[in-house]
Design a protein around this motif. Structure first.
Motif, PDB file in Angstrom:
ATOM      1  N   LEU A  11       0.852  -1.190   0.000  1.00  0.00           N
ATOM      2  CA  LEU A  11       0.000   0.000   0.000  1.00  0.00           C
ATOM      3  C   LEU A  11       0.886   1.238   0.000  1.00  0.00           C
ATOM      4  O   LEU A  11       1.819   1.332   0.811  1.00  0.00           O
ATOM      5  CB  LEU A  11      -0.899  -0.020   1.228  1.00  0.00           C
ATOM      6  CG  LEU A  11      -1.751   1.232   1.486  1.00  0.00           C
ATOM      7  CD1 LEU A  11      -2.765   1.421   0.373  1.00  0.00           C
ATOM      8  CD2 LEU A  11      -2.442   1.113   2.851  1.00  0.00           C
ATOM      9  N   VAL A  12       0.576   2.169  -0.887  1.00  0.00           N
ATOM     10  CA  VAL A  12       1.350   3.405  -0.970  1.00  0.00           C
ATOM     11  C   VAL A  12       0.410   4.549  -1.302  1.00  0.00           C
ATOM     12  O   VAL A  12      -0.640   4.341  -1.925  1.00  0.00           O
ATOM     13  CB  VAL A  12       2.455   3.259  -2.052  1.00  0.00           C
ATOM     14  CG1 VAL A  12       1.864   3.081  -3.432  1.00  0.00           C
ATOM     15  CG2 VAL A  12       3.432   4.405  -1.993  1.00  0.00           C
ATOM     16  N   GLN A  13       0.774   5.743  -0.877  1.00  0.00           N
ATOM     17  CA  GLN A  13      -0.030   6.911  -1.199  1.00  0.00           C
ATOM     18  C   GLN A  13       0.281   7.390  -2.612  1.00  0.00           C
ATOM     19  O   GLN A  13       1.370   7.145  -3.147  1.00  0.00           O
ATOM     20  CB  GLN A  13       0.251   8.037  -0.211  1.00  0.00           C
ATOM     21  CG  GLN A  13      -0.323   7.787   1.170  1.00  0.00           C
ATOM     22  CD  GLN A  13      -0.179   9.013   2.064  1.00  0.00           C
ATOM     23  OE1 GLN A  13       0.763   9.784   1.957  1.00  0.00           O
ATOM     24  NE2 GLN A  13      -1.140   9.188   2.968  1.00  0.00           N
ATOM     25  N   ALA A  14      -0.672   8.084  -3.203  1.00  0.00           N
ATOM     26  CA  ALA A  14      -0.466   8.650  -4.534  1.00  0.00           C
ATOM     27  C   ALA A  14       0.791   9.516  -4.536  1.00  0.00           C
ATOM     28  O   ALA A  14       1.028  10.285  -3.602  1.00  0.00           O
ATOM     29  CB  ALA A  14      -1.678   9.467  -4.942  1.00  0.00           C
ATOM     30  N   GLY A  15       1.577   9.355  -5.600  1.00  0.00           N
ATOM     31  CA  GLY A  15       2.842  10.068  -5.702  1.00  0.00           C
ATOM     32  C   GLY A  15       4.027   9.290  -5.171  1.00  0.00           C
ATOM     33  O   GLY A  15       5.176   9.684  -5.382  1.00  0.00           O
ATOM     34  N   GLY A  16       3.745   8.197  -4.496  1.00  0.00           N
ATOM     35  CA  GLY A  16       4.804   7.394  -3.902  1.00  0.00           C
ATOM     36  C   GLY A  16       5.425   6.413  -4.886  1.00  0.00           C
ATOM     37  O   GLY A  16       5.087   6.392  -6.073  1.00  0.00           O
ATOM     38  N   SER A  17       6.320   5.585  -4.365  1.00  0.00           N
ATOM     39  CA  SER A  17       7.060   4.633  -5.191  1.00  0.00           C
ATOM     40  C   SER A  17       7.052   3.245  -4.565  1.00  0.00           C
ATOM     41  O   SER A  17       6.952   3.102  -3.336  1.00  0.00           O
ATOM     42  CB  SER A  17       8.518   5.086  -5.337  1.00  0.00           C
ATOM     43  OG  SER A  17       8.611   6.338  -5.987  1.00  0.00           O
ATOM     44  N   LEU A  18       7.171   2.262  -5.426  1.00  0.00           N
ATOM     45  CA  LEU A  18       7.365   0.881  -5.018  1.00  0.00           C
ATOM     46  C   LEU A  18       8.298   0.212  -6.018  1.00  0.00           C
ATOM     47  O   LEU A  18       8.361   0.615  -7.185  1.00  0.00           O
ATOM     48  CB  LEU A  18       6.046   0.106  -4.983  1.00  0.00           C
ATOM     49  CG  LEU A  18       5.083   0.340  -3.831  1.00  0.00           C
ATOM     50  CD1 LEU A  18       3.782  -0.418  -4.077  1.00  0.00           C
ATOM     51  CD2 LEU A  18       5.691  -0.096  -2.504  1.00  0.00           C
ATOM     52  N   ARG A  19       8.972  -0.823  -5.556  1.00  0.00           N
ATOM     53  CA  ARG A  19       9.827  -1.605  -6.442  1.00  0.00           C
ATOM     54  C   ARG A  19       9.434  -3.069  -6.336  1.00  0.00           C
ATOM     55  O   ARG A  19       9.485  -3.651  -5.246  1.00  0.00           O
ATOM     56  CB  ARG A  19      11.298  -1.453  -6.063  1.00  0.00           C
ATOM     57  CG  ARG A  19      12.256  -2.076  -7.072  1.00  0.00           C
ATOM     58  CD  ARG A  19      13.651  -2.148  -6.500  1.00  0.00           C
ATOM     59  NE  ARG A  19      14.670  -2.390  -7.512  1.00  0.00           N
ATOM     60  CZ  ARG A  19      15.832  -2.980  -7.255  1.00  0.00           C
ATOM     61  NH1 ARG A  19      16.115  -3.378  -6.026  1.00  0.00           N
ATOM     62  NH2 ARG A  19      16.713  -3.152  -8.221  1.00  0.00           N
ATOM     63  N   LEU A  20       9.035  -3.645  -7.460  1.00  0.00           N
ATOM     64  CA  LEU A  20       8.673  -5.056  -7.512  1.00  0.00           C
ATOM     65  C   LEU A  20       9.872  -5.866  -7.994  1.00  0.00           C
ATOM     66  O   LEU A  20      10.648  -5.405  -8.834  1.00  0.00           O
ATOM     67  CB  LEU A  20       7.502  -5.283  -8.458  1.00  0.00           C
ATOM     68  CG  LEU A  20       6.230  -4.468  -8.201  1.00  0.00           C
ATOM     69  CD1 LEU A  20       5.147  -4.873  -9.198  1.00  0.00           C
ATOM     70  CD2 LEU A  20       5.745  -4.637  -6.779  1.00  0.00           C
ATOM     71  N   SER A  21       9.984  -7.075  -7.459  1.00  0.00           N
ATOM     72  CA  SER A  21      11.032  -8.003  -7.884  1.00  0.00           C
ATOM     73  C   SER A  21      10.400  -9.318  -8.315  1.00  0.00           C
ATOM     74  O   SER A  21       9.371  -9.722  -7.759  1.00  0.00           O
ATOM     75  CB  SER A  21      12.020  -8.276  -6.749  1.00  0.00           C
ATOM     76  OG  SER A  21      12.664  -7.099  -6.335  1.00  0.00           O
ATOM     77  N   CYS A  22      11.040  -9.973  -9.255  1.00  0.00           N
ATOM     78  CA  CYS A  22      10.581 -11.281  -9.724  1.00  0.00           C
ATOM     79  C   CYS A  22      11.803 -12.140  -9.999  1.00  0.00           C
ATOM     80  O   CYS A  22      12.625 -11.783 -10.854  1.00  0.00           O
ATOM     81  CB  CYS A  22       9.743 -11.144 -10.980  1.00  0.00           C
ATOM     82  SG  CYS A  22       9.380 -12.715 -11.803  1.00  0.00           S
ATOM     83  N   THR A  23      11.911 -13.252  -9.284  1.00  0.00           N
ATOM     84  CA  THR A  23      13.050 -14.153  -9.461  1.00  0.00           C
ATOM     85  C   THR A  23      12.583 -15.501  -9.987  1.00  0.00           C
ATOM     86  O   THR A  23      11.667 -16.107  -9.422  1.00  0.00           O
ATOM     87  CB  THR A  23      13.806 -14.345  -8.146  1.00  0.00           C
ATOM     88  OG1 THR A  23      14.302 -13.077  -7.698  1.00  0.00           O
ATOM     89  CG2 THR A  23      14.974 -15.298  -8.323  1.00  0.00           C
TER      90      THR A  23
END
Length: 121
Positions: A11-23
């Motif tokens: 969960l993140v607020q608008a304008g925020g960032s996330l980083r997804l990983s896939c191995t």
């Protein structure tokens, strides 16, 4: 067997960032194109971005300039850096990879289990 394991949603607020990983792990002879797809509530699954082993990338118009896909070939991992997130980015994000398990086999498509990204306004 091949497995794709995703992580990094939340969960993140608008304008925020996330980083997804896939191995990717298991019986892998050649790891081809890797991609991220998403399915928003009530919508069809759509391609977000993909990346070839050469580094060539494609992006959906809706994420260009905000999302960046990358990969670490040595560790069979793809990443999706998501910046300036908006509520319309809320979706389950799925990792996808084309994999050959032997020299003689064809590429088969594999999917991860999905990770939920929720962007609050």
């Amino acid at each position: 067997q091949v497995q794709l394991v995703e992580s990094g949603g939340g969960l993140v607020q608008a304008g925020g960032s996330l980083r997804l990983s896939c191995t990717a792990s298991g019986k892998i002879f050649t790891l081809g194109v890797m991609g991220w797809y998403r399915r928003a509530p009530g919508k069809e699954r759509e391609l977000v971005a993909d990346i070839f082993s050469s580094g060539r990338t494609t992006y959906a118009d809706s994420v260009k300039g905000r999302f960046t896909i990358s990969r670490d070939n040595a560790n069979n991992t793809a990443y999706l850096q998501m910046n300036s997130l908006q509520p319309e980015d809320t979706a389950v994000y799925y990792c996808n990879a084309d994999i050959k398990d032997t020299f003689y086999s064809t590429y088969n498509v594999h999917w991860g289990q999905g990770t939920l990204v929720t962007v609050s306004s």
